[in-house]
Design a protein around this motif. Structure first.
Motif, PDB file in Angstrom:
ATOM      1  N   LEU A  60      -1.819   8.013  16.519  1.00 20.56           N
ATOM      2  CA  LEU A  60      -1.941   6.595  16.836  1.00 20.56           C
ATOM      3  C   LEU A  60      -1.018   6.150  17.976  1.00 20.56           C
ATOM      4  CD1 LEU A  60      -3.400   4.000  15.788  1.00 20.56           C
ATOM      5  CD2 LEU A  60      -1.351   3.573  14.418  1.00 20.56           C
TER       6      LEU A  60
ATOM      7  N   ASP B 268      -0.375   7.048  20.953  1.00 23.48           N
ATOM      8  CA  ASP B 268      -0.912   6.917  22.312  1.00 23.48           C
ATOM      9  C   ASP B 268      -1.686   5.618  22.486  1.00 23.48           C
ATOM     10  OD1 ASP B 268      -2.750   8.105  20.486  1.00 23.48           O
ATOM     11  OD2 ASP B 268      -4.072   8.594  22.162  1.00 23.48           O
ATOM     12  N   LYS B 269      -2.264   5.118  21.393  1.00 23.46           N
ATOM     13  CA  LYS B 269      -2.976   3.841  21.461  1.00 23.46           C
ATOM     14  C   LYS B 269      -1.997   2.667  21.468  1.00 23.46           C
ATOM     15  CE  LYS B 269      -6.957   5.860  19.125  1.00 23.46           C
ATOM     16  NZ  LYS B 269      -6.373   7.228  19.158  1.00 23.46           N
TER      17      LYS B 269
ATOM     18  N   SER C 178      -0.568   2.550  25.196  1.00 25.19           N
ATOM     19  CA  SER C 178      -1.522   2.508  26.299  1.00 25.19           C
ATOM     20  C   SER C 178      -1.212   1.312  27.200  1.00 25.19           C
ATOM     21  CB  SER C 178      -2.958   2.410  25.775  1.00 25.19           C
ATOM     22  OG  SER C 178      -3.266   1.091  25.364  1.00 25.19           O
TER      23      SER C 178
ATOM     24  N   THR D 165      -3.128  -0.648  28.787  1.00 29.22           N
ATOM     25  CA  THR D 165      -3.978  -1.813  28.513  1.00 29.22           C
ATOM     26  C   THR D 165      -3.452  -2.607  27.328  1.00 29.22           C
ATOM     27  OG1 THR D 165      -5.925  -0.679  29.381  1.00 29.22           O
ATOM     28  CG2 THR D 165      -6.313  -2.557  27.911  1.00 29.22           C
ATOM     29  N   ASN D 166      -3.067  -1.892  26.268  1.00 33.91           N
ATOM     30  CA  ASN D 166      -2.535  -2.557  25.082  1.00 33.91           C
ATOM     31  C   ASN D 166      -1.263  -3.325  25.412  1.00 33.91           C
ATOM     32  OD1 ASN D 166      -2.388  -3.289  22.344  1.00 33.91           O
ATOM     33  ND2 ASN D 166      -1.224  -1.461  21.799  1.00 33.91           N
TER      34      ASN D 166
ATOM     35  N   HIS E 208       6.026   1.706  28.735  1.00 30.54           N
ATOM     36  CA  HIS E 208       4.988   2.719  28.511  1.00 30.54           C
ATOM     37  C   HIS E 208       5.595   4.125  28.511  1.00 30.54           C
ATOM     38  CE1 HIS E 208       1.291   5.050  29.140  1.00 30.54           C
ATOM     39  NE2 HIS E 208       1.923   5.635  30.145  1.00 30.54           N
TER      40      HIS E 208
ATOM     41  N   ARG F 124       5.987   6.689  25.349  1.00 29.44           N
ATOM     42  CA  ARG F 124       5.297   7.980  25.502  1.00 29.44           C
ATOM     43  C   ARG F 124       6.260   9.142  25.333  1.00 29.44           C
ATOM     44  NH1 ARG F 124       3.742   9.027  31.402  1.00 29.44           N
ATOM     45  NH2 ARG F 124       5.983   9.457  31.364  1.00 29.44           N
TER      46      ARG F 124
ATOM     47  N   ARG G  86      -2.390  -2.274  16.610  1.00 28.75           N
ATOM     48  CA  ARG G  86      -3.003  -1.012  16.179  1.00 28.75           C
ATOM     49  C   ARG G  86      -2.911  -0.807  14.670  1.00 28.75           C
ATOM     50  NH1 ARG G  86      -6.356  -0.477  20.197  1.00 28.75           N
ATOM     51  NH2 ARG G  86      -5.384  -0.001  22.195  1.00 28.75           N
TER      52      ARG G  86
END
Length: 287
Positions: free
Chosen positions: A15, A17-18, A21, A23-24, A61, A65, A108
């Protein structure tokens, strides 16, 4: 305890990576900017962040990551308690970038945890409101459930066990980096009058993700009481159980206390009572 009326959701293995992201993160920043709000311990305001938002979001980000992200402690202030003149409660203000991260995580987690929650829970849930909770209570009063267990938890947001809460999240999400991120928010501590204080228990009031986690922690209570046939209505840490007789109300209160004790929680003795509706569903009188 599981609610037999629920469909057990599939456990999520990946999860993070979502969460991070681009965009998120960008969408969460835009929402935060629209809602405004004050800055945290770093004193970075919405406008300050906006001036460097592209670089800050890129940095956030990368940190998420790479696993190097570390939230700052929240800035603690005290705000009036709603409906309780003269009383104040602690409120934590996260730094802007930490608020974005919490919102990205909540975005998420919420679709995964929502199916887990009991129908008796109304607070801070999409598509549900105070009016919905009051309507449920009104209908139950009209149906003859005139004895009410009116309860208040003692320092709920400061009493939640971190280990138990992490275990509850882990029942649905096995991504270790997400679990670590949740733990980081829980243990970031707070700054008050220039001094840092640890948070060994509890969920941070004021944190974007706190209501979601608070609902998850009380779900075993919701399930236990509704499975026993009690008409429970809960809004965050406030809840009532409607019964037909005083004996049933006294039994419900005793069983509720037992379930809450298993969760490491306690009722506030001065603010928990059994009351009877006088026939007017808009008010209760002490019996």
């Amino acid at each position: 305890m599981e609610n037999p009326g629920k469909t057990k959701p599939k456990k999520i293995h990946s999860l993070i990576d979502k969460v991070y992201s681009r965009t998120n993160l960008m969408l969460r920043w835009r929402r935060l900017r629209a809602n405004r709000g004050k800055g945290g311990v770093d004193r970075v305001s919405i406008d300050d962040f906006a001036a460097v938002a592209e670089d800050e979001l890129a940095s956030l980000h990368e940190e998420l990551r790479d696993g190097t992200y570390r939230p700052l402690p929240v800035r603690r202030v005290y705000i009036p308690k709603r409906g309780k003149p003269g009383e104040r409660r602690p409120f934590g203000i996260p730094a802007i970038r930490d608020r974005i991260c919490q919102q990205a995580l909540k975005n998420r987690l919420e679709p995964i945890l929502e199916p887990v929650f009991n129908d008796c829970s109304y607070g801070y849930r999409p598509g549900r409101s105070t009016h919905d909770a009051l309507r449920k209570i009104w209908l139950e009063l009209q149906a003859g459930y005139g004895w009410v267990v009116d309860a208040d938890l003692r320092d709920y947001f400061g009493s939640v066990s971190h280990e138990a809460l992490i275990d509850m999240v882990a029942e649905h999400i096995s991504d270790g980096r997400v679990l670590r991120l949740v733990r980081q928010f829980l243990t970031a501590g707070y700054l008050e009058k220039g001094q840092w204080f640890p948070t060994n228990r509890g969920t941070p009031q004021g944190g974007v993700i706190s209501p979601l986690l608070a609902n998850l922690y009380l779900t075993p209570f919701d399930d236990a009481m509704t499975q026993r046939g009690y008409r429970l209505t809960r809004y965050a840490d406030d809840w009532v159980i409607l019964c037909r007789t005083r004996d049933e109300a006294e039994r419900a209160l005793q069983e509720a206390q037992e379930v809450l004790t298993e969760l490491g929680l306690a009722l506030h003795p001065a603010k928990t009572r059994i009351v009877q509706s006088p026939g007017d569903s808009n008010s209760w009188v002490t019996s």
